[in-house]
Motif scaffolding. Structure first.
Motif, PDB file in Angstrom:
ATOM      1  N   ALA A  68       0.839  -1.199   0.000  1.00  0.00           N
ATOM      2  CA  ALA A  68       0.000   0.000   0.000  1.00  0.00           C
ATOM      3  C   ALA A  68       0.875   1.250   0.000  1.00  0.00           C
ATOM      4  O   ALA A  68       0.619   2.212  -0.745  1.00  0.00           O
ATOM      5  CB  ALA A  68      -0.920  -0.002   1.219  1.00  0.00           C
ATOM      6  N   LYS A  69       1.943   1.231   0.794  1.00  0.00           N
ATOM      7  CA  LYS A  69       2.851   2.379   0.861  1.00  0.00           C
ATOM      8  C   LYS A  69       3.567   2.593  -0.462  1.00  0.00           C
ATOM      9  O   LYS A  69       3.763   3.735  -0.897  1.00  0.00           O
ATOM     10  CB  LYS A  69       3.847   2.182   1.997  1.00  0.00           C
ATOM     11  CG  LYS A  69       3.232   2.315   3.385  1.00  0.00           C
ATOM     12  CD  LYS A  69       4.268   2.111   4.477  1.00  0.00           C
ATOM     13  CE  LYS A  69       3.644   2.289   5.854  1.00  0.00           C
ATOM     14  NZ  LYS A  69       4.637   2.034   6.943  1.00  0.00           N
ATOM     15  N   LEU A  70       3.983   1.507  -1.100  1.00  0.00           N
ATOM     16  CA  LEU A  70       4.654   1.617  -2.402  1.00  0.00           C
ATOM     17  C   LEU A  70       3.768   2.286  -3.449  1.00  0.00           C
ATOM     18  O   LEU A  70       4.252   2.975  -4.345  1.00  0.00           O
ATOM     19  CB  LEU A  70       5.071   0.231  -2.902  1.00  0.00           C
ATOM     20  CG  LEU A  70       6.356  -0.365  -2.336  1.00  0.00           C
ATOM     21  CD1 LEU A  70       6.564  -1.779  -2.887  1.00  0.00           C
ATOM     22  CD2 LEU A  70       7.554   0.513  -2.678  1.00  0.00           C
ATOM     23  N   ASN A  71       2.456   2.069  -3.306  1.00  0.00           N
ATOM     24  CA  ASN A  71       1.492   2.631  -4.253  1.00  0.00           C
ATOM     25  C   ASN A  71       0.837   3.917  -3.743  1.00  0.00           C
ATOM     26  O   ASN A  71      -0.113   4.407  -4.355  1.00  0.00           O
ATOM     27  CB  ASN A  71       0.424   1.589  -4.575  1.00  0.00           C
ATOM     28  CG  ASN A  71       0.941   0.481  -5.469  1.00  0.00           C
ATOM     29  OD1 ASN A  71       0.922   0.592  -6.688  1.00  0.00           O
ATOM     30  ND2 ASN A  71       1.425  -0.601  -4.851  1.00  0.00           N
ATOM     31  N   ASN A  72       1.353   4.425  -2.608  1.00  0.00           N
ATOM     32  CA  ASN A  72       0.819   5.655  -2.007  1.00  0.00           C
ATOM     33  C   ASN A  72      -0.689   5.557  -1.755  1.00  0.00           C
ATOM     34  O   ASN A  72      -1.453   6.488  -2.037  1.00  0.00           O
ATOM     35  CB  ASN A  72       1.121   6.869  -2.905  1.00  0.00           C
ATOM     36  CG  ASN A  72       2.610   7.119  -3.042  1.00  0.00           C
ATOM     37  OD1 ASN A  72       3.340   7.137  -2.053  1.00  0.00           O
ATOM     38  ND2 ASN A  72       3.069   7.300  -4.273  1.00  0.00           N
ATOM     39  N   LEU A  73      -1.090   4.414  -1.212  1.00  0.00           N
ATOM     40  CA  LEU A  73      -2.514   4.167  -0.959  1.00  0.00           C
ATOM     41  C   LEU A  73      -2.774   3.917   0.522  1.00  0.00           C
ATOM     42  O   LEU A  73      -1.932   3.360   1.232  1.00  0.00           O
ATOM     43  CB  LEU A  73      -2.983   2.940  -1.755  1.00  0.00           C
ATOM     44  CG  LEU A  73      -2.926   3.037  -3.280  1.00  0.00           C
ATOM     45  CD1 LEU A  73      -3.204   1.669  -3.889  1.00  0.00           C
ATOM     46  CD2 LEU A  73      -3.919   4.070  -3.794  1.00  0.00           C
ATOM     47  N   LEU A  74      -3.939   4.332   0.976  1.00  0.00           N
ATOM     48  CA  LEU A  74      -4.412   3.957   2.296  1.00  0.00           C
ATOM     49  C   LEU A  74      -5.111   2.607   2.203  1.00  0.00           C
ATOM     50  O   LEU A  74      -5.752   2.300   1.190  1.00  0.00           O
ATOM     51  CB  LEU A  74      -5.384   5.002   2.840  1.00  0.00           C
ATOM     52  CG  LEU A  74      -4.807   6.395   3.097  1.00  0.00           C
ATOM     53  CD1 LEU A  74      -5.935   7.339   3.526  1.00  0.00           C
ATOM     54  CD2 LEU A  74      -3.732   6.338   4.177  1.00  0.00           C
ATOM     55  N   ILE A  75      -4.985   1.803   3.243  1.00  0.00           N
ATOM     56  CA  ILE A  75      -5.652   0.508   3.272  1.00  0.00           C
ATOM     57  C   ILE A  75      -7.099   0.699   3.707  1.00  0.00           C
ATOM     58  O   ILE A  75      -7.365   1.297   4.755  1.00  0.00           O
ATOM     59  CB  ILE A  75      -4.948  -0.457   4.236  1.00  0.00           C
ATOM     60  CG1 ILE A  75      -3.500  -0.693   3.788  1.00  0.00           C
ATOM     61  CG2 ILE A  75      -5.704  -1.790   4.313  1.00  0.00           C
ATOM     62  CD1 ILE A  75      -2.664  -1.466   4.792  1.00  0.00           C
ATOM     63  N   GLU A  76      -8.023   0.223   2.888  1.00  0.00           N
ATOM     64  CA  GLU A  76      -9.435   0.275   3.242  1.00  0.00           C
ATOM     65  C   GLU A  76      -9.805  -1.021   3.957  1.00  0.00           C
ATOM     66  O   GLU A  76      -9.649  -2.111   3.407  1.00  0.00           O
ATOM     67  CB  GLU A  76     -10.283   0.474   1.984  1.00  0.00           C
ATOM     68  CG  GLU A  76      -9.983   1.783   1.274  1.00  0.00           C
ATOM     69  CD  GLU A  76     -11.007   2.113   0.206  1.00  0.00           C
ATOM     70  OE1 GLU A  76     -12.180   1.700   0.343  1.00  0.00           O
ATOM     71  OE2 GLU A  76     -10.628   2.776  -0.783  1.00  0.00           O
ATOM     72  N   LYS A  77     -10.281  -0.899   5.180  1.00  0.00           N
ATOM     73  CA  LYS A  77     -10.540  -2.067   6.025  1.00  0.00           C
ATOM     74  C   LYS A  77     -12.008  -2.478   5.952  1.00  0.00           C
ATOM     75  O   LYS A  77     -12.892  -1.626   6.044  1.00  0.00           O
ATOM     76  CB  LYS A  77     -10.132  -1.775   7.468  1.00  0.00           C
ATOM     77  CG  LYS A  77      -8.680  -1.317   7.610  1.00  0.00           C
ATOM     78  CD  LYS A  77      -8.362  -0.920   9.027  1.00  0.00           C
ATOM     79  CE  LYS A  77      -6.977  -0.298   9.129  1.00  0.00           C
ATOM     80  NZ  LYS A  77      -6.880   1.018   8.489  1.00  0.00           N
ATOM     81  N   ARG A  78     -12.231  -3.768   5.790  1.00  0.00           N
ATOM     82  CA  ARG A  78     -13.578  -4.322   5.683  1.00  0.00           C
ATOM     83  C   ARG A  78     -13.756  -5.486   6.667  1.00  0.00           C
ATOM     84  O   ARG A  78     -13.004  -6.457   6.623  1.00  0.00           O
ATOM     85  CB  ARG A  78     -13.857  -4.799   4.259  1.00  0.00           C
ATOM     86  CG  ARG A  78     -13.798  -3.698   3.195  1.00  0.00           C
ATOM     87  CD  ARG A  78     -14.986  -2.772   3.269  1.00  0.00           C
ATOM     88  NE  ARG A  78     -14.858  -1.632   2.384  1.00  0.00           N
ATOM     89  CZ  ARG A  78     -15.304  -1.611   1.111  1.00  0.00           C
ATOM     90  NH1 ARG A  78     -15.886  -2.691   0.603  1.00  0.00           N
ATOM     91  NH2 ARG A  78     -15.169  -0.519   0.374  1.00  0.00           N
ATOM     92  N   GLU A  79     -14.750  -5.369   7.513  1.00  0.00           N
ATOM     93  CA  GLU A  79     -15.062  -6.431   8.485  1.00  0.00           C
ATOM     94  C   GLU A  79     -15.373  -7.751   7.789  1.00  0.00           C
ATOM     95  O   GLU A  79     -15.029  -8.835   8.288  1.00  0.00           O
ATOM     96  CB  GLU A  79     -16.249  -5.996   9.341  1.00  0.00           C
ATOM     97  CG  GLU A  79     -16.593  -6.943  10.474  1.00  0.00           C
ATOM     98  CD  GLU A  79     -15.693  -6.795  11.678  1.00  0.00           C
ATOM     99  OE1 GLU A  79     -15.521  -7.789  12.398  1.00  0.00           O
ATOM    100  OE2 GLU A  79     -15.160  -5.686  11.891  1.00  0.00           O
ATOM    101  N   ASP A  80     -16.007  -7.683   6.639  1.00  0.00           N
ATOM    102  CA  ASP A  80     -16.426  -8.904   5.950  1.00  0.00           C
ATOM    103  C   ASP A  80     -15.270  -9.679   5.322  1.00  0.00           C
ATOM    104  O   ASP A  80     -15.477 -10.774   4.791  1.00  0.00           O
ATOM    105  CB  ASP A  80     -17.469  -8.582   4.875  1.00  0.00           C
ATOM    106  CG  ASP A  80     -18.839  -8.319   5.469  1.00  0.00           C
ATOM    107  OD1 ASP A  80     -19.066  -8.726   6.626  1.00  0.00           O
ATOM    108  OD2 ASP A  80     -19.682  -7.714   4.780  1.00  0.00           O
TER     109      ASP A  80
END
Length: 211
Positions: A68-80
């Motif tokens: 995620a850091k390499l792609n400059n992205l935040l991780i979107e967290k999903r309970e499912d």
């Protein structure tokens, strides 16, 4: 349009080493787990991901975090995207479970499914929430390339739902190892998944051959 999904099981945690029903319980990453993350990251470092998703479990988040850091992205967290909930035995070791109810493990060996624990999720329930969640992610990201961090049983139930392969068959092929990589394509027009790569660990085998 085709959406490409890289679906990864989390790296090794202390719960794996201690042979626990890790479920929704939290466990730390081991030193070997840290190395596995580096090897996985190196394998996928040249892939341009548009979105990164993970379950809310720390072991899954840490596994995809470097990419995620390499792609400059935040991780979107999903309970499912979380692991199967193992009811009142969640977080216990198999030795502890066997002392309470040895039939759970006996049935697991016989059927390849974990069942019969009070208040646990069924394989069907896990497969359905995983399927709905990943399909929803694909609809949100048509034509993009997605990275998803999840868990062993959860991923296996989803993949068997996609391929319609029964739990009794191909146990070794579908049983997800730490940092196993699965690649799928989702065709938005046909509304169907296609499995491209199953349970691949070539990034770890390369390292083993170097030792």
């Amino acid at each position: 349009m085709i959406t490409k999904i890289y679906l990864v099981r989390h790296t090794q945690s202390t719960g794996n080493v201690e042979k626990r029903l890790t479920g929704r319980s939290s466990f730390e990453i081991t030193k070997i787990g840290d190395e596995y993350i580096k090897l996985l990251t190196n394998r996928l470092k040249d892939i341009r991901f548009d979105k990164v998703y993970s379950s809310v479990s720390n072991r899954a988040i840490k596994t995809v975090e470097p990419l995620a850091k390499l792609n400059n992205l935040l991780i979107e967290k999903r309970e499912d995207l979380c692991e199967m909930y193992f009811g009142i035995y969640d977080g216990m070791t198999w030795d502890e479970v066997n002392k309470i109810n040895p039939k759970i493990h006996e049935n697991h060996i016989r059927t390849n499914e974990i069942m019969g624990i009070p208040n646990q999720e069924s394989s069907e329930e896990v497969a359905q929430r995983m399927y709905n969640c990943i399909k929803g992610i694909c609809h949100e990201n048509i034509g993009k390339t997605i990275l998803i961090g999840s868990h062993g049983v959860a991923i296996e139930t989803f993949l068997r739902r996609v391929t319609e392969e029964p739990f009794l068959l191909k146990r070794e092929e579908y049983s997800q190892k730490n940092t196993s990589l699965n690649i799928l394509e989702y065709d938005n027009e046909k509304d169907e998944f296609k499995l491209i790569l199953l349970n691949d660990l070539s990034h770890l085998k390369i390292k083993e051959n170097e030792r």
